[in-house]
Design an enzyme around this catalytic site. Structure first.
Site, PDB file in Angstrom:
ATOM      1  N   LYS A 172       0.889  -1.169  -0.055  1.00 32.59           N
ATOM      2  CA  LYS A 172       0.179  -0.008   0.001  1.00 32.59           C
ATOM      3  C   LYS A 172       0.934   1.285  -0.036  1.00 32.59           C
ATOM      4  O   LYS A 172       1.443   1.802   0.959  1.00 32.59           O
ATOM      5  CB  LYS A 172      -0.975  -0.072   1.255  1.00 32.59           C
ATOM      6  CG  LYS A 172      -1.842   1.047   0.971  1.00 32.59           C
ATOM      7  CD  LYS A 172      -2.506   1.618   2.577  1.00 32.59           C
ATOM      8  CE  LYS A 172      -1.578   3.031   2.584  1.00 32.59           C
ATOM      9  NZ  LYS A 172      -1.696   4.141   1.776  1.00 32.59           N
ATOM     10  N   GLU A 247      10.042   2.613  10.673  1.00 33.75           N
ATOM     11  CA  GLU A 247      10.897   3.885  10.328  1.00 33.75           C
ATOM     12  C   GLU A 247      10.177   5.089  10.381  1.00 33.75           C
ATOM     13  O   GLU A 247       9.080   5.229   9.568  1.00 33.75           O
ATOM     14  CB  GLU A 247      11.449   3.522   9.121  1.00 33.75           C
ATOM     15  CG  GLU A 247      12.541   2.546   8.765  1.00 33.75           C
ATOM     16  CD  GLU A 247      13.808   2.579   9.870  1.00 33.75           C
ATOM     17  OE1 GLU A 247      14.056   3.622  10.326  1.00 33.75           O
ATOM     18  OE2 GLU A 247      14.365   1.466   9.919  1.00 33.75           O
ATOM     19  N   CYS A 281      13.248  12.021   6.377  1.00 32.35           N
ATOM     20  CA  CYS A 281      13.325  11.637   8.022  1.00 32.35           C
ATOM     21  C   CYS A 281      14.651  11.896   8.188  1.00 32.35           C
ATOM     22  O   CYS A 281      14.888  12.055   9.368  1.00 32.35           O
ATOM     23  CB  CYS A 281      12.655  10.411   8.049  1.00 32.35           C
ATOM     24  SG  CYS A 281      13.676   9.300   7.135  1.00 32.35           S
ATOM     25  N   GLU A 380       9.047  16.940  14.864  1.00 34.06           N
ATOM     26  CA  GLU A 380       9.350  16.756  13.410  1.00 34.06           C
ATOM     27  C   GLU A 380       8.604  17.693  12.424  1.00 34.06           C
ATOM     28  O   GLU A 380       7.114  17.750  12.693  1.00 34.06           O
ATOM     29  CB  GLU A 380       9.365  15.412  12.700  1.00 34.06           C
ATOM     30  CG  GLU A 380       9.939  15.405  11.384  1.00 34.06           C
ATOM     31  CD  GLU A 380       9.908  13.882  11.053  1.00 34.06           C
ATOM     32  OE1 GLU A 380       8.885  13.165  11.092  1.00 34.06           O
ATOM     33  OE2 GLU A 380      10.807  13.378  10.558  1.00 34.06           O
TER      34      GLU A 380
HETATM   35  N1  LIG Z   1       9.774   9.159   8.442  1.00 34.36           N
HETATM   36  C1  LIG Z   1       9.521   9.447   7.104  1.00 34.36           C
HETATM   37  O1  LIG Z   1       9.910   9.159   6.354  1.00 34.36           O
HETATM   38  C2  LIG Z   1       8.063  10.157   7.062  1.00 34.36           C
HETATM   39  C3  LIG Z   1       7.617  10.980   8.079  1.00 34.36           C
HETATM   40  N2  LIG Z   1       6.414  11.503   8.100  1.00 34.36           N
HETATM   41  C4  LIG Z   1       5.691  12.404   9.061  1.00 34.36           C
HETATM   42  O2  LIG Z   1       4.522  12.241   9.108  1.00 34.36           O
HETATM   43  C5  LIG Z   1       3.954  13.230   8.985  1.00 34.36           C
HETATM   44  C6  LIG Z   1       2.504  13.233   8.463  1.00 34.36           C
HETATM   45  O3  LIG Z   1       2.456  12.393   6.894  1.00 34.36           O
HETATM   46  P1  LIG Z   1       1.585  11.265   6.684  1.00 34.36           P
HETATM   47  O4  LIG Z   1       1.916  11.213   5.069  1.00 34.36           O
HETATM   48  O5  LIG Z   1       0.121  11.694   7.050  1.00 34.36           O
HETATM   49  O6  LIG Z   1       2.332  10.086   7.519  1.00 34.36           O
HETATM   50  P2  LIG Z   1       1.420   8.630   7.597  1.00 34.36           P
HETATM   51  O7  LIG Z   1       2.159   8.163   8.525  1.00 34.36           O
HETATM   52  O8  LIG Z   1      -0.106   8.824   8.006  1.00 34.36           O
HETATM   53  O9  LIG Z   1       1.511   7.795   6.490  1.00 34.36           O
HETATM   54  C7  LIG Z   1       2.380   6.594   6.265  1.00 34.36           C
HETATM   55  C8  LIG Z   1       1.745   5.959   5.438  1.00 34.36           C
HETATM   56  O10 LIG Z   1       0.942   5.277   6.392  1.00 34.36           O
HETATM   57  C9  LIG Z   1      -0.369   4.991   5.868  1.00 34.36           C
HETATM   58  N3  LIG Z   1      -1.475   5.181   6.928  1.00 34.36           N
HETATM   59  C10 LIG Z   1      -2.150   5.988   7.443  1.00 34.36           C
HETATM   60  N4  LIG Z   1      -3.123   5.703   8.300  1.00 34.36           N
HETATM   61  C11 LIG Z   1      -3.115   4.417   8.474  1.00 34.36           C
HETATM   62  C12 LIG Z   1      -3.713   3.439   9.420  1.00 34.36           C
HETATM   63  N5  LIG Z   1      -4.676   3.868  10.185  1.00 34.36           N
HETATM   64  N6  LIG Z   1      -3.448   2.193   8.914  1.00 34.36           N
HETATM   65  C13 LIG Z   1      -2.426   2.103   8.158  1.00 34.36           C
HETATM   66  N7  LIG Z   1      -1.535   2.762   7.127  1.00 34.36           N
HETATM   67  C14 LIG Z   1      -1.992   3.876   7.589  1.00 34.36           C
HETATM   68  C15 LIG Z   1      -0.366   6.187   4.944  1.00 34.36           C
HETATM   69  O11 LIG Z   1      -1.701   6.096   4.149  1.00 34.36           O
HETATM   70  P3  LIG Z   1      -2.219   7.379   3.211  1.00 34.36           P
HETATM   71  O12 LIG Z   1      -1.225   8.417   3.092  1.00 34.36           O
HETATM   72  O13 LIG Z   1      -2.456   6.668   1.817  1.00 34.36           O
HETATM   73  O14 LIG Z   1      -3.362   7.811   3.859  1.00 34.36           O
HETATM   74  C16 LIG Z   1       1.030   5.938   4.293  1.00 34.36           C
HETATM   75  O15 LIG Z   1       0.820   5.008   3.201  1.00 34.36           O
HETATM   76  C17 LIG Z   1       4.575  14.179   8.086  1.00 34.36           C
HETATM   77  O16 LIG Z   1       4.314  15.379   8.269  1.00 34.36           O
HETATM   78  C18 LIG Z   1       5.839  13.741   8.847  1.00 34.36           C
HETATM   79  O17 LIG Z   1       6.004  14.516   9.833  1.00 34.36           O
HETATM   80  C19 LIG Z   1       5.668  11.417   6.697  1.00 34.36           C
HETATM   81  C20 LIG Z   1       6.162  10.635   5.566  1.00 34.36           C
HETATM   82  C21 LIG Z   1       7.411   9.986   5.905  1.00 34.36           C
HETATM   83  O1  LIG Z   2      18.230  10.285   3.401  1.00 28.22           O
HETATM   84  C1  LIG Z   2      18.055   9.288   2.683  1.00 28.22           C
HETATM   85  O2  LIG Z   2      18.644   8.980   1.756  1.00 28.22           O
HETATM   86  C2  LIG Z   2      16.851   8.415   2.981  1.00 28.22           C
HETATM   87  C3  LIG Z   2      15.602   9.282   3.896  1.00 28.22           C
HETATM   88  C4  LIG Z   2      14.455   8.436   4.135  1.00 28.22           C
HETATM   89  O3  LIG Z   2      14.544   7.108   3.985  1.00 28.22           O
HETATM   90  C5  LIG Z   2      13.249   9.263   4.449  1.00 28.22           C
HETATM   91  O4  LIG Z   2      13.432  10.420   4.543  1.00 28.22           O
HETATM   92  O5  LIG Z   2      12.293   8.717   4.583  1.00 28.22           O
END
Ligand SMILES: NC(=O)C1=CN([C@@H]2O[C@H](COP(=O)(O)OP(=O)(O)OC[C@H]3O[C@@H](n4cnc5c(N)ncnc54)[C@H](OP(=O)(O)O)[C@@H]3O)[C@@H](O)[C@H]2O)C=CC1
Ligand SMILES: O=C(O)CCC(=O)C(=O)O
Length: 478
Positions: A172, A247, A281, A380
């Site tokens: 997903k 992660e 991240c 964050e």
């Molecule tokens: N560490 C990282 O790499 C990341 C961190 N973030 C952080 O998270 C914040 C919010 O971003 P966001 O995209 O909303 O992050 P989410 O954690 O909501 O999204 C990550 C994934 O989880 C899915 N998801 C959401 N709710 C559920 C659930 N109840 N059960 C299973 N899967 C679920 C999302 O689906 P969908 O989006 O399709 O609804 C997406 O595929 C950002 O502002 C940032 O701070 C965000 C992205 C990456």
């Molecule tokens: O810095 C990178 O190359 C990877 C970062 C990453 O995996 C993320 O932001 O989710």
């Protein structure tokens, strides 16, 4: 009518409600229409993956190798096109989009090789006449849930090892960026994967993601995204006694010491904090700088930021593309307001920018006079926003760097071997960077954090086997 990109369930392309994928550099541009999967689709995909598991887990190594190899080759051959798709749907610059696409190909290539290097151990038993075999086996159905910020590399570094070690997959991707995920699943499907081994369900986390968490038939879940969703994945996985790997966020420090080479310090800070629009991240959101270099560093970073072009991700000459969408833009603006209220000084940027095409353009924001206790230093933000925290000396810098609930990546810029060595040993993070940016990692070595950033075995490289396999110990009396 434009083509509808459909979900792949049990080897068949399945329709769903058409959702437009919008370009954040130009909100009038629809990248494509993608079929949104339902809860029933999720359950069908899980059932298909379960049915396909016995055969795939016993498949020949050459079969796995060939699929992964062909996928790597096709991604490489199409790197310009896929890199463009990535930049168009997510907003990182074209150079970054192509770079990430090449990285995805390298990951498939790496695991194509790993499929031919599967190994176990034979050991003598403590009992005479008995031998012991230690082998690795596939875990089962692996659920993969990915975020929007690395639309091709993160899916690649979860899908490739899952398939390499004989698991079947229910994948997903983030609802915001289905394009690259669809493209790699299409490539894998055409590369010859048997029906049901690879299933794609595009759709909302609250619907299809939740259906995955609630299913007793998913044996392991690997997740990258927010801390809040990560905790849901953990709770549901414990309920079902399944393996899980998380992660999540970072609040990564970059320490700059008085003895640093100023050019290297500025390169690391600007790249780590602001490239890819700060949506990593691993981004350096806390710049921890000792007194003797502080003013020169702030002046040089500000000068560099003034020269950066923030514009349409696909335009030649753009250094920083747009924020991914309005909601993330709102989060960035909220934290910029919080930083000001907390008393940090906005030394540069933080303004919404108008460009030729309508998009979510934000001038990179640099705070100075920040403290490590402010919310902008603890939470964050996930955008092009960084804070400079002034410290007295190395000891205070290290203490400040470690004073965070997170522990993903931690960097230092110094010419002192003594401090670099001490920092590598004492930084509380899964990844430590000396004179290189905190973000931007290799594809063949372990990736992941400590403390509140990550949970479970590391991703990538040979260490990926820890999550995607289970170890069996067999005793045989001769
Ligand atoms: N560490 C990282 O790499 C990341 C961190 N973030 C952080 O998270 C914040 C919010 O971003 P966001 O995209 O909303 O992050 P989410 O954690 O909501 O999204 C990550 C994934 O989880 C899915 N998801 C959401 N709710 C559920 C659930 N109840 N059960 C299973 N899967 C679920 C999302 O689906 P969908 O989006 O399709 O609804 C997406 O595929 C950002 O502002 C940032 O701070 C965000 C992205 C990456
Ligand atoms: O810095 C990178 O190359 C990877 C970062 C990453 O995996 C993320 O932001 O989710």
């Amino acid at each position: 009518m434009s083509e509808l990109f459909r979900n792949l369930i049990g080897g068949e392309w399945v329709d769903g409600e058409a959702i437009p994928n919008i370009n954040p550099s130009d909100t009038n541009d629809v990248v494509g229409e993608y079929a949104r999967a339902s809860k029933d689709d999720a359950q069908a995909a899980i059932a298909a993956a379960k049915a396909a598991f016995p055969a795939w887990s016993r498949s020949g190594l050459l079969e796995r190798h060939a699929v992964l190899r062909k996928t790597a080759d096709e991604i490489t051959a199409r790197k310009e096109e896929l890199g463009r798709l990535l930049s168009r749907e997510e907003g990182k610059t074209l150079a970054e989009g192509i770079g990430e696409t090449v990285r995805a190909a390298q990951i498939f290539d790496f695991f194509a090789g790993e499929a031919l290097r599967l190994a176990g151990e034979i050991l003598p038993s403590v009992r005479p006449g008995v031998s012991v075999e230690v082998t690795r086996e596939a875990v089962g159905v692996v659920g993969i849930i990915t975020p929007w910020n690395f639309p091709i590399a993160i899916p690649a570094w979860k899908i490739a090892p899952a398939l390499c070690y004989g698991n079947t997959v229910v994948f997903k991707p983030a609802d915001l960026v289905p394009g690259c995920s669809w493209a790699i699943v299409d490539i894998l499907h055409r590369a010859g994967l048997p029906k049901g081994v690879m299933n794609l369900i595009m759709g909302k986390g609250s619907v299809v993601g939740q259906a995955m968490l609630d299913s007793p038939d998913i044996d392991a879940i690997t997740f990258t995204g927010s801390v809040a969703t990560g905790k849901r994945v953990a709770a549901a996985s414990v309920e079902h006694m399944r393996k899980f790997q998380l992660e999540m966020g970072g609040k990564n420090p970059l320490v700059v010491l008085d003895d640093a080479n100023l050019d290297i310090a500025v390169d690391c800070a600007v790249n780590g904090a602001f490239f890819s629009t700060g949506q990593r991240c691993t981004a350096s959101s806390r710049l921890i700088v000792t007194e003797g270099i502080h003013d020169r560093f702030v002046e040089a970073v500000t000068a560099r930021l003034k020269g950066l072009v923030v514009d349409n991700a696909l335009k030649a000459g753009t250094h920083i593309g747009p924020v991914v969408d309005e909601s993330q833009f709102g989060q960035d603006e909220k934290y910029i307001a919080i930083g000001r209220e907390e008393g940090a000084k906005l030394a540069f940027g933080g303004e919404r920018l108008d460009r030729e095409t309508p998009g979510f353009y934000l001038q990179p924001a640099l705070f100075t006079e920040a403290t490590n206790q402010m919310r902008i230093s603890r939470e964050e933000i996930f955008g092009p926003v960084a804070s400079v925290i002034r410290v007295k000396d190395y000891e205070e810098a290290l203490h400040t760097a470690n004073d965070t609930p997170f522990g993903l990546s931690s960097g230092i810029v110094t010419t002192s071997l003594k401090h670099a060595t001490h920092y590598k040993r004492n930084a509380q993070a899964g990844m430590v960077m000396v004179n290189v940016p905190t973000a931007g990692v290799d594809f063949h070595v372990p990736f992941g954090g400590s403390k509140g950033s990550s949970y479970g075995p590391k991703e990538q490289g040979r260490y990926a086997a820890e999550f995607y396999t289970t170890v069996k110990t067999a005793y045989t009396a001769a």
